[in-house]
Design a protein around this motif. Sequence first.
Motif, PDB file in Angstrom:
ATOM      1  N   ASP A 268      -2.836  -7.255  -5.938  1.00  0.00           N
ATOM      2  CA  ASP A 268      -3.344  -6.774  -4.642  1.00  0.00           C
ATOM      3  C   ASP A 268      -2.564  -5.596  -4.074  1.00  0.00           C
ATOM      4  OD1 ASP A 268      -5.557  -8.398  -4.414  1.00  0.00           O
ATOM      5  OD2 ASP A 268      -4.439 -10.017  -3.457  1.00  0.00           O
ATOM      6  N   ASN A 269      -2.176  -4.659  -4.929  1.00  0.00           N
ATOM      7  CA  ASN A 269      -1.515  -3.435  -4.479  1.00  0.00           C
ATOM      8  C   ASN A 269      -2.525  -2.302  -4.457  1.00  0.00           C
ATOM      9  OD1 ASN A 269       1.366  -4.388  -4.441  1.00  0.00           O
ATOM     10  ND2 ASN A 269       0.801  -4.866  -6.550  1.00  0.00           N
ATOM     11  N   THR A 270      -2.293  -1.309  -3.599  1.00  0.00           N
ATOM     12  CA  THR A 270      -3.198  -0.166  -3.484  1.00  0.00           C
ATOM     13  C   THR A 270      -2.395   1.121  -3.419  1.00  0.00           C
ATOM     14  OG1 THR A 270      -4.807  -1.493  -2.269  1.00  0.00           O
ATOM     15  CG2 THR A 270      -5.006   0.892  -2.075  1.00  0.00           C
ATOM     16  N   ALA A 271      -2.859   2.132  -4.165  1.00  0.00           N
ATOM     17  CA  ALA A 271      -2.273   3.471  -4.087  1.00  0.00           C
ATOM     18  C   ALA A 271      -3.375   4.458  -3.741  1.00  0.00           C
ATOM     19  CB  ALA A 271      -1.622   3.854  -5.416  1.00  0.00           C
ATOM     20  N   GLY A 272      -3.083   5.378  -2.848  1.00  0.00           N
ATOM     21  CA  GLY A 272      -4.058   6.395  -2.460  1.00  0.00           C
ATOM     22  C   GLY A 272      -4.377   7.357  -3.593  1.00  0.00           C
TER      23      GLY A 272
ATOM     24  N   ALA B 206      -6.538   2.012  -7.228  1.00  0.00           N
ATOM     25  CA  ALA B 206      -6.018   3.377  -7.080  1.00  0.00           C
ATOM     26  C   ALA B 206      -7.114   4.369  -7.456  1.00  0.00           C
ATOM     27  CB  ALA B 206      -4.808   3.595  -7.981  1.00  0.00           C
ATOM     28  N   MET B 207      -6.848   5.649  -7.228  1.00  0.00           N
ATOM     29  CA  MET B 207      -7.785   6.688  -7.646  1.00  0.00           C
ATOM     30  C   MET B 207      -7.879   6.716  -9.176  1.00  0.00           C
ATOM     31  SD  MET B 207      -9.953   8.933  -6.683  1.00  0.00           S
ATOM     32  CE  MET B 207      -9.576   8.994  -4.951  1.00  0.00           C
ATOM     33  N   ASN B 208      -6.742   6.768  -9.857  1.00  0.00           N
ATOM     34  CA  ASN B 208      -6.656   6.711 -11.328  1.00  0.00           C
ATOM     35  C   ASN B 208      -5.624   5.662 -11.703  1.00  0.00           C
ATOM     36  OD1 ASN B 208      -8.340   9.048 -12.261  1.00  0.00           O
ATOM     37  ND2 ASN B 208      -6.911  10.146 -10.933  1.00  0.00           N
ATOM     38  N   GLY B 209      -5.919   4.896 -12.762  1.00  0.00           N
ATOM     39  CA  GLY B 209      -4.976   3.874 -13.201  1.00  0.00           C
ATOM     40  C   GLY B 209      -4.834   2.763 -12.176  1.00  0.00           C
ATOM     41  N   GLY B 210      -5.905   2.001 -11.986  1.00  0.00           N
ATOM     42  CA  GLY B 210      -5.871   0.917 -11.010  1.00  0.00           C
ATOM     43  C   GLY B 210      -4.735  -0.058 -11.263  1.00  0.00           C
ATOM     44  N   GLY B 211      -4.517  -0.429 -12.528  1.00  0.00           N
ATOM     45  CA  GLY B 211      -3.410  -1.319 -12.879  1.00  0.00           C
ATOM     46  C   GLY B 211      -2.113  -0.567 -13.062  1.00  0.00           C
ATOM     47  N   VAL B 212      -2.134   0.426 -13.956  1.00  0.00           N
ATOM     48  CA  VAL B 212      -0.923   1.200 -14.248  1.00  0.00           C
ATOM     49  C   VAL B 212      -1.306   2.639 -14.606  1.00  0.00           C
ATOM     50  CG1 VAL B 212      -0.862   0.433 -16.671  1.00  0.00           C
ATOM     51  CG2 VAL B 212       1.227   1.262 -15.596  1.00  0.00           C
ATOM     52  N   PHE B 213      -0.526   3.591 -14.121  1.00  0.00           N
ATOM     53  CA  PHE B 213      -0.683   5.014 -14.426  1.00  0.00           C
ATOM     54  C   PHE B 213       0.609   5.464 -15.084  1.00  0.00           C
ATOM     55  CE2 PHE B 213      -0.490   9.531 -13.749  1.00  0.00           C
ATOM     56  CZ  PHE B 213      -1.794   9.961 -13.825  1.00  0.00           C
ATOM     57  N   ILE B 214       0.494   5.978 -16.314  1.00  0.00           N
ATOM     58  CA  ILE B 214       1.669   6.414 -17.069  1.00  0.00           C
ATOM     59  C   ILE B 214       1.546   7.916 -17.292  1.00  0.00           C
ATOM     60  CG2 ILE B 214       2.992   6.146 -19.188  1.00  0.00           C
ATOM     61  CD1 ILE B 214       1.628   3.338 -19.426  1.00  0.00           C
TER      62      ILE B 214
ATOM     63  N   ILE C 273       1.410  -0.070 -10.851  1.00  0.00           N
ATOM     64  CA  ILE C 273       2.631   0.636 -11.254  1.00  0.00           C
ATOM     65  C   ILE C 273       2.308   2.107 -11.493  1.00  0.00           C
ATOM     66  CG2 ILE C 273       4.414   0.877 -13.036  1.00  0.00           C
ATOM     67  CD1 ILE C 273       4.050  -2.086 -13.678  1.00  0.00           C
ATOM     68  N   TYR C 274       3.168   2.983 -10.996  1.00  0.00           N
ATOM     69  CA  TYR C 274       3.118   4.415 -11.321  1.00  0.00           C
ATOM     70  C   TYR C 274       4.412   4.736 -12.055  1.00  0.00           C
ATOM     71  CZ  TYR C 274       3.241   9.475 -10.947  1.00  0.00           C
ATOM     72  OH  TYR C 274       3.301  10.817 -11.235  1.00  0.00           O
ATOM     73  N   LEU C 275       4.279   5.363 -13.217  1.00  0.00           N
ATOM     74  CA  LEU C 275       5.446   5.691 -14.025  1.00  0.00           C
ATOM     75  C   LEU C 275       5.365   7.129 -14.499  1.00  0.00           C
ATOM     76  CD1 LEU C 275       7.943   4.932 -15.715  1.00  0.00           C
ATOM     77  CD2 LEU C 275       6.363   4.260 -17.520  1.00  0.00           C
ATOM     78  N   SER C 276       6.369   7.909 -14.159  1.00  0.00           N
ATOM     79  CA  SER C 276       6.525   9.255 -14.680  1.00  0.00           C
ATOM     80  C   SER C 276       7.902   9.301 -15.319  1.00  0.00           C
ATOM     81  CB  SER C 276       6.423  10.294 -13.559  1.00  0.00           C
ATOM     82  OG  SER C 276       6.631  11.587 -14.080  1.00  0.00           O
ATOM     83  N   THR C 277       7.929   9.364 -16.643  1.00  0.00           N
ATOM     84  CA  THR C 277       9.208   9.214 -17.345  1.00  0.00           C
ATOM     85  C   THR C 277       9.649  10.489 -18.039  1.00  0.00           C
ATOM     86  OG1 THR C 277       8.126   8.409 -19.321  1.00  0.00           O
ATOM     87  CG2 THR C 277       8.877   6.753 -17.741  1.00  0.00           C
TER      88      THR C 277
ATOM     89  N   THR D 199       0.841  -1.189   0.000  1.00  0.00           N
ATOM     90  CA  THR D 199       0.000   0.000   0.000  1.00  0.00           C
ATOM     91  C   THR D 199       0.880   1.245   0.000  1.00  0.00           C
ATOM     92  OG1 THR D 199      -1.744  -1.136   1.223  1.00  0.00           O
ATOM     93  CG2 THR D 199      -1.787   1.261   1.253  1.00  0.00           C
ATOM     94  N   ALA D 200       0.554   2.192  -0.883  1.00  0.00           N
ATOM     95  CA  ALA D 200       1.239   3.482  -0.916  1.00  0.00           C
ATOM     96  C   ALA D 200       0.211   4.570  -0.632  1.00  0.00           C
ATOM     97  CB  ALA D 200       1.876   3.714  -2.284  1.00  0.00           C
ATOM     98  N   SER D 201       0.552   5.509   0.216  1.00  0.00           N
ATOM     99  CA  SER D 201      -0.402   6.570   0.536  1.00  0.00           C
ATOM    100  C   SER D 201      -0.635   7.493  -0.659  1.00  0.00           C
ATOM    101  CB  SER D 201       0.082   7.379   1.744  1.00  0.00           C
ATOM    102  OG  SER D 201       1.334   7.978   1.468  1.00  0.00           O
ATOM    103  N   GLU D 202       0.332   7.585  -1.554  1.00  0.00           N
ATOM    104  CA  GLU D 202       0.173   8.437  -2.734  1.00  0.00           C
ATOM    105  C   GLU D 202       0.179   7.603  -4.009  1.00  0.00           C
ATOM    106  OE1 GLU D 202       2.801  11.792  -2.650  1.00  0.00           O
ATOM    107  OE2 GLU D 202       2.239  12.308  -0.610  1.00  0.00           O
ATOM    108  N   ASN D 203       1.313   7.496  -4.689  1.00  0.00           N
ATOM    109  CA  ASN D 203       1.387   6.844  -6.003  1.00  0.00           C
ATOM    110  C   ASN D 203       2.197   5.547  -5.965  1.00  0.00           C
ATOM    111  OD1 ASN D 203       0.036   9.047  -7.217  1.00  0.00           O
ATOM    112  ND2 ASN D 203       1.946  10.182  -7.334  1.00  0.00           N
ATOM    113  N   GLY D 204       1.818   4.612  -6.853  1.00  0.00           N
ATOM    114  CA  GLY D 204       2.612   3.404  -7.047  1.00  0.00           C
ATOM    115  C   GLY D 204       2.518   2.394  -5.924  1.00  0.00           C
ATOM    116  N   GLY D 205       1.374   1.737  -5.803  1.00  0.00           N
ATOM    117  CA  GLY D 205       1.201   0.734  -4.756  1.00  0.00           C
ATOM    118  C   GLY D 205       2.172  -0.424  -4.869  1.00  0.00           C
TER     119      GLY D 205
END
Length: 168
Positions: A28-32, A60-68, A38-42, A2-8
């Motif tokens: 079974d990961n969770t991001a606030g 997650a709030m946005n991008g339950g599986g992956v946020f790019i 996965i959270y990716l900022s490239t 669990t991550a409180s912000e991004n990238g569970g």
Amino acid sequence: NTASENGGGLYFESPDHDVIITTTRFHDNTAGDDGGGIYLSTTGGGSFTIDRSTLWSNRAMNGGGVFIDAPAHPTLIVSSTISSNIALADGGGMFVEVGGAVTTSHSTTAFNGAEGGGGNIAASSSFTLDHSIVSGGVATTSPDIDTTALKRALDAQKAGHFKAEIVA
């Protein structure tokens, strides 16, 4: 995890080198905020590849599986499955934010859910679906691909900002 912000499950911000994730499971990961699996900022100097991996049952709030977010270099999802993820807002399976090219090739994005739009995919940036399956999404609007975000992407494409295409 669990991550409180991004990238569970995994958090990358501006890697200076290429990142390749191969035959990995994110479950079974969770991001606030964004990117349950996965959270990716490239904005850095490397490309990002997810190959033969599975992202399922993340939240997650946005991008339950992956946020790019803002991919400065190519982002490629190959022979992978994004399934049964949940977004409390948009993009149950995947959320593609402003930036460069994202390609999903020979992959399946299915049975994801979002309380907003894009049960499977929400995109406000360039993305390509190449020989991929997008099916069975559940959302308040646009169960498979968020057409509102896609419309914004196509409008921006017409204005010359970036491309959005679906390759059969």
